[in-house]
Design an enzyme around this catalytic site. Structure first.
Site, PDB file in Angstrom:
ATOM      1  N   ASP A 279       0.815  -1.218   0.000  1.00 33.63           N
ATOM      2  CA  ASP A 279       0.000   0.000   0.000  1.00 33.63           C
ATOM      3  C   ASP A 279       0.853   1.275   0.000  1.00 33.63           C
ATOM      4  OD1 ASP A 279      -1.976  -1.841   0.284  1.00 33.63           O
ATOM      5  OD2 ASP A 279      -2.954  -0.871   1.979  1.00 33.63           O
TER       6      ASP A 279
ATOM      7  N   HIS B 222       3.754  -2.280   3.079  1.00 32.83           N
ATOM      8  CA  HIS B 222       3.834  -0.953   2.467  1.00 32.83           C
ATOM      9  C   HIS B 222       5.147  -0.828   1.707  1.00 32.83           C
ATOM     10  CE1 HIS B 222       0.913  -0.585   5.720  1.00 32.83           C
ATOM     11  NE2 HIS B 222       0.345   0.369   4.993  1.00 32.83           N
TER      12      HIS B 222
HETATM   13 NI    NI Z   1      -2.661   2.922   3.443  1.00 34.83          NI
END
Ligand code: NI
Length: 461
Positions: free
Chosen positions: A286, A428
């Protein structure tokens, strides 16, 4: 393909039928007009008659023939009514109750058609045609799919699909409730598969009415009553103008049975010869793209030949379009993660719309591909957020907390502790520690026999 041809051939046969019926009827009409004209003039030459000529009541010809499916007869109805012509074919069985359900439906369609006021308009615009397909399942069930097309001079042509089901030996009628063991929870999961199919069908995208997909696919028994079942497919039918724009016609969603196998009643399940369940995991990244660490992540994925899913932020894609493009070109799935990463549940409709649409646009612009999945920041989701995008909402079930510990070893530890088959792992691609720790993660998962899929390829998310 085969079905298409059959349908075309049938359509052509019906055409020829109509043409000859219309031909014969026009001749009769001309003769009748000449006859009334000559008799009224010769009988009372001095009087203008206001009496309408006696139009004989339209005659309906009904024929019944055997179909290719034992136990199912085809009833054909035609009429010599030139103002409201119809050609109707429907199935009948040896079971009275089933037959009555069909004829009740046919009568209703006919009555509605007759009731449409068409004034003195050209009768050649009026037409009602009903035909049906028979689909067979090895359990003995026949799915009889009736296609009804009504056109009148003052209305667009409308096609409706209704399905009926019967085992012609026992007379038992099948419903969707039978297919999923009367389990509302299972129907819910079927609905989810159906929605994914609709959202992911590129052929539908042009004609989809985004806001109206949700309601007609809502998992109620009524929404799922029009279906057909074969040995490898479950087909759901939705009405004209319900999900797609009207001119697109009714839509059918064909779900491969193996996609819903575990939801089906035992006797409809596909028997698969697989040795054991495959262990699958979907890795997701992400908040990127990032000019340094996304590249590193891509290299590591490439090394293990693994495909993953990247939920991108619109503002980052705008800033690093080339990185976004690299992700797409490497064959990974791309998801929408909003423009600025706010909790979407706190936004106004307009703000929400902007967050979602602007991100969709920039992703398409930068990568040449559309996002196929949607992950609201923080997993903050409600009905309004779900409906803000046509795309399925995908959350996660393994949180590595990589943004918090920023430790490559902890990344692996957390995954080791929580991963199981069908896990969706949240990471991430904007942290150095994640980019560095990924190699060990992939090595571990591969050693455990996991195969890697994108979230769209995951059956239950
Ligand atoms: Ni996020």
């Amino acid at each position: 393909m085969k079905k298409d041809n059959k349908r075309k051939r049938r359509a052509r046969l019906i055409d020829i039928g109509f043409l000859s019926v219309i031909g014969i009827l026009s001749v009769i009409a001309v003769l009748l007009v000449m006859d009334t004209f000559s008799s009224s003039t010769s009988a009372s030459p001095n009087k203008i008659t206001h009496k309408k000529p006696d139009v004989p009541k339209a005659e309906v010809v009904v024929r019944s023939t055997d179909s290719n499916f034992p136990g199912i007869k085809i009833v054909t109805e035609t009429t010599d009514d030139t103002t409201k012509p119809f050609t109707i074919q429907y199935p009948q069985s040896e079971f009275e109750e089933f037959n009555r359900e069909i004829t009740d439906y046919i009568e209703k369609v006919k009555t509605d058609y007759q009731a449409v006021e068409t004034g003195s308009a050209n009768a050649t615009h009026n037409q009602l045609s009903i035909f049906f397909d028979t689909l067979h399942h090895s359990s003995g069930n026949y799915s009889l799919v009736l296609h009804t097309t009504t056109s009148t001079s003052n209305k667009d042509s409308i096609t409706e699909i209704r399905t009926f089901h019967i085992d012609p030996i026992t007379g038992i009628e099948l419903t969707m409730a039978d297919v999923v063991d009367r389990n509302a929870e299972k129907l819910k999961r079927v609905a989810k598969v159906v929605r994914d199919h609709i959202y992911q069908d590129p052929a539908l995208q042009e004609t989809l009415i985004a806001d109206s997909v949700w309601q007609p696919t809502e998992p109620t028994w009524m929404n799922y009553r029009n279906f057909a079942l074969t040995d490898d497919t479950l087909i759901l039918y939705y009405g004209t103008g319900v999900i797609t724009k009207r001119q697109a016609g009714p839509i059918q969603v064909e779900v491969p049975l193996e996609k819903v196998n575990s939801l089906l009643s035992k006797k409809f399940q596909v028997q698969t010869a697989v040795a054991g369940p495959e262990k699958k995991v979907a890795l997701t990244f992400d908040d990127g793209p990032d000019p340094h660490f996304t590249k590193k992540v891509l290299e590591t994925l490439q090394k293990y030949n693994v495909k993953a899913t990247f939920f991108m932020l619109g503002n980052r894609v705008e800033e690093y379009p080339n990185i976004a493009k690299m992700v797409a070109e490497a064959g990974h799935e791309i998801g929408n993660h909003s423009w600025n990463h706010p909790p979407l549940t706190g936004l106004t409709d307009e703000e929400l719309h902007d967050e979602v649409r602007a991100t969709e646009d920039i992703i398409l612009q930068a990568t040449g591909q559309r996002a196929t999945v949607f992950r609201p920041p923080y997993g903050a989701v409600n009905q309004q957020v779900r409906e803000s995008s046509k795309l399925p909402v995908v959350l996660w079930n393994v949180d590595t907390l990589d943004w918090q510990h920023l430790d490559p070893e902890k990344l692996l530890e957390n995954i080791e502790a929580d991963v199981k088959s069908d896990s969706i792992v949240l990471m991430h691609d904007i942290h150095k520690s994640t980019a560095e720790g990924l190699d060990a993660v992939l090595e571990f998962l591969q050693s455990q026999g996991y195969s890697f899929v994108t979230v769209s390829e995951m059956e239950n998310y």
